[in-house]
Motif scaffolding. Structure first.
Motif, PDB file in Angstrom:
ATOM      1  N   UNK A 189       0.815  -1.222   0.000  1.00  0.00           N
ATOM      2  CA  UNK A 189       0.000   0.000   0.000  1.00  0.00           C
ATOM      3  C   UNK A 189       0.847   1.270   0.000  1.00  0.00           C
ATOM      4  N   UNK A 190       1.854   1.326   0.845  1.00  0.00           N
ATOM      5  CA  UNK A 190       2.677   2.534   0.964  1.00  0.00           C
ATOM      6  C   UNK A 190       4.118   2.245   0.545  1.00  0.00           C
ATOM      7  N   UNK A 191       4.304   1.311  -0.390  1.00  0.00           N
ATOM      8  CA  UNK A 191       5.645   0.928  -0.828  1.00  0.00           C
ATOM      9  C   UNK A 191       5.656   0.748  -2.342  1.00  0.00           C
ATOM     10  N   UNK A 192       4.936   1.636  -3.044  1.00  0.00           N
ATOM     11  CA  UNK A 192       4.797   1.521  -4.490  1.00  0.00           C
ATOM     12  C   UNK A 192       5.938   2.138  -5.265  1.00  0.00           C
ATOM     13  N   UNK A 193       5.641   2.602  -6.486  1.00  0.00           N
ATOM     14  CA  UNK A 193       6.683   3.050  -7.404  1.00  0.00           C
ATOM     15  C   UNK A 193       7.233   4.421  -7.016  1.00  0.00           C
ATOM     16  N   UNK A 194       8.448   4.432  -6.487  1.00  0.00           N
ATOM     17  CA  UNK A 194       9.131   5.671  -6.116  1.00  0.00           C
ATOM     18  C   UNK A 194      10.097   6.123  -7.206  1.00  0.00           C
ATOM     19  N   UNK A 195      10.458   5.218  -8.098  1.00  0.00           N
ATOM     20  CA  UNK A 195      11.370   5.542  -9.193  1.00  0.00           C
ATOM     21  C   UNK A 195      10.640   5.395 -10.516  1.00  0.00           C
ATOM     22  N   UNK A 196      10.624   6.463 -11.302  1.00  0.00           N
ATOM     23  CA  UNK A 196      10.129   6.439 -12.676  1.00  0.00           C
ATOM     24  C   UNK A 196      11.192   7.144 -13.506  1.00  0.00           C
ATOM     25  N   UNK A 197      11.849   6.435 -14.391  1.00  0.00           N
ATOM     26  CA  UNK A 197      12.968   7.019 -15.124  1.00  0.00           C
ATOM     27  C   UNK A 197      13.085   6.386 -16.501  1.00  0.00           C
ATOM     28  N   UNK A 198      13.613   7.146 -17.434  1.00  0.00           N
ATOM     29  CA  UNK A 198      13.698   6.690 -18.818  1.00  0.00           C
ATOM     30  C   UNK A 198      15.145   6.397 -19.189  1.00  0.00           C
ATOM     31  N   UNK A 199      15.361   5.236 -19.813  1.00  0.00           N
ATOM     32  CA  UNK A 199      16.690   4.843 -20.259  1.00  0.00           C
ATOM     33  C   UNK A 199      17.114   5.660 -21.476  1.00  0.00           C
ATOM     34  N   UNK A 200      18.410   5.670 -21.739  1.00  0.00           N
ATOM     35  CA  UNK A 200      18.957   6.374 -22.900  1.00  0.00           C
ATOM     36  C   UNK A 200      18.389   5.767 -24.188  1.00  0.00           C
ATOM     37  N   UNK A 201      17.901   6.612 -25.113  1.00  0.00           N
ATOM     38  CA  UNK A 201      17.343   6.089 -26.374  1.00  0.00           C
ATOM     39  C   UNK A 201      18.331   5.246 -27.172  1.00  0.00           C
ATOM     40  N   UNK A 202      19.636   5.512 -27.000  1.00  0.00           N
ATOM     41  CA  UNK A 202      20.647   4.768 -27.744  1.00  0.00           C
ATOM     42  C   UNK A 202      21.164   3.551 -26.972  1.00  0.00           C
ATOM     43  N   UNK A 203      20.664   3.332 -25.770  1.00  0.00           N
ATOM     44  CA  UNK A 203      21.151   2.237 -24.941  1.00  0.00           C
ATOM     45  C   UNK A 203      20.378   0.954 -25.137  1.00  0.00           C
ATOM     46  N   UNK A 204      20.666  -0.018 -24.284  1.00  0.00           N
ATOM     47  CA  UNK A 204      20.106  -1.353 -24.449  1.00  0.00           C
ATOM     48  C   UNK A 204      18.600  -1.412 -24.254  1.00  0.00           C
ATOM     49  N   UNK A 205      18.036  -0.440 -23.514  1.00  0.00           N
ATOM     50  CA  UNK A 205      16.598  -0.442 -23.276  1.00  0.00           C
ATOM     51  C   UNK A 205      15.856   0.539 -24.179  1.00  0.00           C
ATOM     52  N   UNK A 206      16.564   1.102 -25.146  1.00  0.00           N
ATOM     53  CA  UNK A 206      15.968   1.892 -26.234  1.00  0.00           C
ATOM     54  C   UNK A 206      15.009   2.973 -25.742  1.00  0.00           C
ATOM     55  N   UNK A 207      15.388   3.669 -24.674  1.00  0.00           N
ATOM     56  CA  UNK A 207      14.579   4.780 -24.183  1.00  0.00           C
ATOM     57  C   UNK A 207      13.333   4.377 -23.432  1.00  0.00           C
ATOM     58  N   UNK A 208      13.207   3.097 -23.055  1.00  0.00           N
ATOM     59  CA  UNK A 208      12.017   2.649 -22.343  1.00  0.00           C
ATOM     60  C   UNK A 208      11.941   3.166 -20.923  1.00  0.00           C
ATOM     61  N   UNK A 209      10.725   3.306 -20.426  1.00  0.00           N
ATOM     62  CA  UNK A 209      10.519   3.708 -19.042  1.00  0.00           C
ATOM     63  C   UNK A 209      10.784   2.524 -18.112  1.00  0.00           C
ATOM     64  N   UNK A 210      11.436   2.819 -16.993  1.00  0.00           N
ATOM     65  CA  UNK A 210      11.723   1.823 -15.971  1.00  0.00           C
ATOM     66  C   UNK A 210      11.123   2.309 -14.658  1.00  0.00           C
TER      67      UNK A 210
END
Length: 344
Positions: A189-210
């Motif tokens: 309940x009080x331990x949800x998503x504290x990190x929302x960040x986008x990877x480098x578009x040229x990197x292995x995750x192709x700019x995806x949100x993590x």
């Protein structure tokens, strides 16, 4: 020595305040609701030393540049959960876990050190119809990413990832919500998503949100996370190290994920930590891990460190900026801290 002991003397009180703030959520009354953005005057006191009573600047790979202790003219100021720079080291946007947006500008001296905050404003979050949201559990904003004119926000309690069009003159309701991959029933309940960040578009995750949760754990005690966009979409976990929980994160240019972590106890008070998660360890169904770069306790100028951004200075230096959440407690402080990260 007396000053340092006094600082430690409030550690237990600060820890208790965090526990209380995390457990008690007073209902918002009509008198608390404010139409549209409103200015807030920020009084800032520069912080010259990170370790109390020491002029040391270097802490492993991190060089302390400077910081601020901030107070605002509005009772709504504080509770900062996440922020991102709109202009590197200057204009920023942020969210408070009390359901507010905030905007401002870091002022600097001739040497580039932070000396104040200007043009600060706040605005209460609204729903899709533009109506002010009075239920606190609906607007417990904890994580933030910015790409162009779109802000992506992670909310806990009513767990969701929502996107908004950025407009400092009048933030509107969400334009869409995103699939966050992790089963909602697995999020605490009080331990949800504290990190929302986008990877480098040229990197292995192709700019995806993590997205990474604060402390929603799998059956092996690791922290639930996910890549929610791109070719590597899927859940993963972050190895939990000690009693630290995750409060924010941002990708480094080389593809590694820098995480801000926090712990507290009645005996030791508040601690903060920066941990570098190797980019290649972030993969579907994998356990991501990496080394600790910095750990600080109450003998340093820290508080309840909740927010972080990574940015590049004009001279090419890689910078890390942190903000604290004061939980609207007189025992806690609103801090801005700035470091240069020296790469090997």
């Amino acid at each position: 020595m007396i000053k340092r002991l006094r600082h430690w003397g409030v550690a237990a009180s600060i820890a208790a305040a965090i526990v209380v703030a995390a457990a008690v959520w007073p209902a918002r009354s009509p008198a608390d609701e404010i139409e549209g953005p409103f200015p807030v005057e920020i009084r800032a006191r520069p912080i010259s030393d990170f370790r109390i009573g020491s002029a040391d600047r270097q802490f492993g790979q991190l060089e302390f540049v400077g910081g601020l202790e901030m107070n605002g003219s509005s009772r709504h100021f504080g509770a900062s959960s996440a922020f991102r720079f709109l202009k590197p080291g200057s204009d920023f946007i942020g969210v408070a876990d009390t359901g507010f947006w905030f905007f401002g500008t870091i002022e600097r001296d001739a040497q580039g050190k932070p000396v104040g905050v200007d043009n600060f404003s706040m605005a209460q979050m609204v729903d899709e119809s533009g109506k002010l949201i009075s239920e606190k559990w609906e607007v417990d904003a904890e994580g933030l990413d910015v790409e162009g004119d779109i802000a992506t926000v992670g909310f806990e309690r009513n767990h969701r990832i929502a996107q908004f069009k950025i407009d400092p003159a009048g933030m509107k309701g969400p334009i869409r919500t995103l699939d966050f991959v992790v089963p909602k029933r697995e999020l605490r309940r009080n331990r949800g998503f504290e990190t929302v960040t986008r990877a480098d578009p040229q990197g292995q995750h192709a700019g995806g949100l993590v997205v990474v949760s604060e402390k929603s754990l799998d059956d092996r005690g690791n922290i639930l996370a996910a890549v929610i966009e791109g070719p590597n979409k899927g859940p993963f976990t972050v190895k939990r190290d000690g009693e630290f929980s995750i409060t924010d994160g941002a990708f480094l240019p080389n593809g590694d994920l820098l995480l801000l972590e926090r712990s507290f106890s009645m005996g030791a008070g508040v601690k903060m930590r920066l941990r570098r998660i190797y980019g290649e360890s972030i993969a579907k169904d994998a356990v991501a891990d990496g080394p600790v770069l910095l750990e600080a306790d109450m003998s340093f100028q820290i508080d309840n460190m909740e927010a972080m951004d990574v940015w590049t200075r004009q001279d090419g230096a890689l910078m890390v900026s942190l903000m604290s959440d004061d939980n609207h407690s007189i025992l806690q402080r609103n801090l801005y801290l700035e470091f240069r990260l020296h790469e090997d």
